[in-house]
Design an enzyme around this catalytic site. Structure first.
Site, PDB file in Angstrom:
ATOM      1  N   HIS A   1      -2.344  -2.945  -6.211  1.00 16.30           N
ATOM      2  CA  HIS A   1      -2.819  -2.590  -4.873  1.00 16.30           C
ATOM      3  C   HIS A   1      -4.337  -2.627  -4.814  1.00 16.30           C
ATOM      4  O   HIS A   1      -5.027  -1.758  -5.364  1.00 16.30           O
ATOM      5  CB  HIS A   1      -2.307  -1.196  -4.482  1.00 16.30           C
ATOM      6  CG  HIS A   1      -2.743  -0.766  -3.117  1.00 16.30           C
ATOM      7  ND1 HIS A   1      -2.997   0.542  -2.790  1.00 16.30           N
ATOM      8  CD2 HIS A   1      -3.002  -1.493  -1.990  1.00 16.30           C
ATOM      9  CE1 HIS A   1      -3.382   0.613  -1.532  1.00 16.30           C
ATOM     10  NE2 HIS A   1      -3.384  -0.608  -1.024  1.00 16.30           N
TER      11      HIS A   1
ATOM     12  N   GLU B   1      -5.055   0.036  -7.744  1.00 17.26           N
ATOM     13  CA  GLU B   1      -3.952   0.888  -8.194  1.00 17.26           C
ATOM     14  C   GLU B   1      -2.895   0.004  -8.852  1.00 17.26           C
ATOM     15  O   GLU B   1      -2.468  -0.992  -8.273  1.00 17.26           O
ATOM     16  CB  GLU B   1      -3.324   1.638  -7.023  1.00 17.26           C
ATOM     17  CG  GLU B   1      -4.210   2.709  -6.425  1.00 17.26           C
ATOM     18  CD  GLU B   1      -3.549   3.429  -5.264  1.00 17.26           C
ATOM     19  OE1 GLU B   1      -3.705   4.658  -5.173  1.00 17.26           O
ATOM     20  OE2 GLU B   1      -2.882   2.765  -4.437  1.00 17.26           O
TER      21      GLU B   1
ATOM     22  N   SER C   1       0.811  -1.220   0.000  1.00 19.71           N
ATOM     23  CA  SER C   1       0.000   0.000   0.000  1.00 19.71           C
ATOM     24  C   SER C   1       0.842   1.265   0.000  1.00 19.71           C
ATOM     25  O   SER C   1       0.314   2.352  -0.227  1.00 19.71           O
ATOM     26  CB  SER C   1      -0.914   0.016   1.230  1.00 19.71           C
ATOM     27  OG  SER C   1      -0.148  -0.026   2.419  1.00 19.71           O
TER      28      SER C   1
ATOM     29  N   ASN D   1      -3.290   6.540  -0.598  1.00 18.47           N
ATOM     30  CA  ASN D   1      -2.681   6.738   0.715  1.00 18.47           C
ATOM     31  C   ASN D   1      -1.860   8.025   0.796  1.00 18.47           C
ATOM     32  O   ASN D   1      -1.560   8.483   1.901  1.00 18.47           O
ATOM     33  CB  ASN D   1      -1.817   5.531   1.092  1.00 18.47           C
ATOM     34  CG  ASN D   1      -2.653   4.390   1.630  1.00 18.47           C
ATOM     35  OD1 ASN D   1      -3.611   4.600   2.373  1.00 18.47           O
ATOM     36  ND2 ASN D   1      -2.324   3.172   1.247  1.00 18.47           N
TER      37      ASN D   1
END
Length: 508
Positions: A146, A158, A125, A196
């Protein structure tokens, strides 16, 4: 390596049988792949299959799949106890602990187990895909893939290229993700990728506001939910994710950005983790949980008994939908050509939309009298709640504003006089971070907004929200925040500054 062969005939290996790995394994099996699930802990993969079976049974009961589809997915899932049993898999997806060294070691082992044509994917992540591939004999076959938890339900994936990743893997993984019912976006191999990274201000500004005592945590959560349209406020979301998990991601991004102060961990969050208050899983985080624990109560401003006289400027700008809503509720509004744009008066006291300065500063420099500042709302025409702050000595005027808003079905939440307030500050910081990702990575506004809506359930992408507010307003709020705090965390992205002066939008 021939990535074009990644289709339902490809046997998939999933390494890591926790909630994420089990979800990915279930997803692949439902899409028609034979799946081998492995975990270093003996028996963990078999236990994961039991959880998957229960989830599949639930899906049949809810009518989301047929019994035949369930049975087919079960038959395609096999738990294995040795890494060597993954031989013959054409795609291996790692979902183990979020630490670099164990991931590197695993992929080096997989290179010796899997054929030369196998594709290796890491579900990291926040760790650099290039770093994970370091030391491999064939780093070109490793890519970031991801998923978001729960993998069977969250639509976003992702896709991240490392420096050595074979470019042909990107379209192949796009096609595979879509075949699995996902929406793929190309994310930069930069700290936090898209979600993130861009989401950091949602937590960071919430924590800063809590430290500054703008309002209790439950009130901030309520404002961001009801006025902002976010699915959850920052504190209840951290409690759901795990306060320690969220802190770990923050520390990872902080370290990977050479300790950029924008990403510095909060002492409040660190102290909660040190005390074992991890959120829902431990029964207490920012909020308390458990049987019989009542939901936190949030007090709103008690309205005054008398309806105040109201006058408004000719140009109400972003507040025009609120004015129209008040008029539709029967409020008599007088025009006052002497009022600045986006300003109205309640009983003679000025009310304006926050521009990033405190009400006290604006009262001293712009008004020379008491001032009330409204926080942003996602939709002033429909919001059930607004936040407002008063300049020093003007708090007694909030009940009159509450009485005005009550007539239009809006409750008023009192905020301390903090620069930028809550929603305006949060949205501008999210937009600025998203603009910075574009500036330094080449990611697209479309991919960023899609990622934030699908990966975090934001009501609108931060760049689309910035387009609606206007780059000039976002940049002004950030400048005022930086002036107020003297803090580089509010420095403007070069792309935002360019749009501020040149006009245009992120999605032009």
């Amino acid at each position: 390596m021939n990535p074009k062969t990644l289709d339902a005939t490809t046997r998939v290996a999933v390494i890591g049988a926790g909630s994420m790995g089990a979800g990915i394994a279930q997803l692949a099996a439902q899409a028609g792949h034979e799946v081998r699930l492995f975990d270093m802990q003996p028996g963990a993969a078999a236990r994961a299959l039991e959880r998957i079976a229960a989830d599949l049974d639930g899906a049949v009961q809810r009518g989301r799949m047929t019994a035949a589809e369930r049975d087919g997915a079960r038959e395609r899932l096999v738990a294995v106890e040795r890494l060597e049993a993954l031989e013959g898999c054409g795609l291996a997806i790692e979902a183990i602990v979020e630490k670099l060294e164990p991931k590197q070691q695993l992929f080096r082992q997989l290179e010796n187990v899997l054929g030369a044509q196998a594709v290796l994917a890491t579900n990291t992540s926040s760790i650099s895909v290039t770093a994970v591939a370091q030391g491999l004999q064939h780093p070109q076959r490793l890519i970031g893939l991801h998923f978001f938890n729960p993998a069977t339900r969250m639509k976003l994936v992702e896709i991240i290229r490392g420096v050595e990743t074979d470019p042909a893997l990107v379209p192949a993984l796009h096609a595979l993700s879509q075949a699995w019912g996902k929406t793929p976006v190309d994310a930069p191999n930069a700290p936090g990728f898209i979600v993130n990274r861009v989401a950091r201000p949602y937590y960071a500004e919430g924590l800063r506001l809590l430290a500054e005592r703008v309002a209790p945590a439950a009130a901030v959560d309520k404002l961001l939910r009801e006025a902002g349209g976010f699915a959850m406020g920052p504190f209840e979301l951290m409690d759901l994710i795990g306060v320690e998990v969220n802190l770990s991601v923050t520390e990872s991004v902080f370290q990977a950005t050479a300790f950029d102060p924008r990403f510095a961990p909060s002492l409040i969050q660190q102290e909660l983790v040190r005390s074992g208050r991890f959120g829902r899983k431990s029964g207490q985080g920012f909020h308390r949980y458990g049987a019989g624990v009542p939901a936190p109560q949030v007090d709103v401003v008690a309205p005054a008994s008398a309806a105040p006289a109201v006058a408004c400027a000719a140009d109400m700008g972003a507040l025009a939908p609120l004015v129209q809503r008040l008029q539709a509720a029967g409020v008599a509004l007088q025009a006052d050509a002497g009022l600045p744009a986006e300003t109205f008066t309640v009983g003679g006291v000025r009310v304006a939309l926050t521009d990033g300065r405190t009400a006290t500063e604006r009262a001293a420099t712009d008004v020379a009298g008491p001032l009330l500042l409204l926080d942003l709302a996602r939709d002033f025409a429909a919001t059930p709640l607004l936040g407002a702050a008063a300049s020093v000595g003007a708090q007694g005027h909030l009940p009159a504003l509450a009485a005005l808003l009550q007539g239009a079905g809006i409750a008023l939440l009192a905020l301390d006089d903090v620069a930028g307030l809550v929603l305006m500050r949060t949205v501008c910081c999210l937009a600025n971070e998203a603009a910075d990702v574009i500036t330094w990575s080449g990611a697209t506004a479309r991919d960023i907004d899609v990622a934030m809506k699908l990966g975090t359930a934001y009501p609108v992408g931060p760049l689309a929200w910035a387009d609606a507010l206007g780059a000039a307003r976002v940049a002004t709020v950030l400048r005022h925040l930086q002036d107020h705090y003297g803090d580089t965390r509010y420095r403007r992205s070069p792309l935002l500054t360019r749009l501020q002066h040149a006009g245009g939008s992120f999605h032009a």
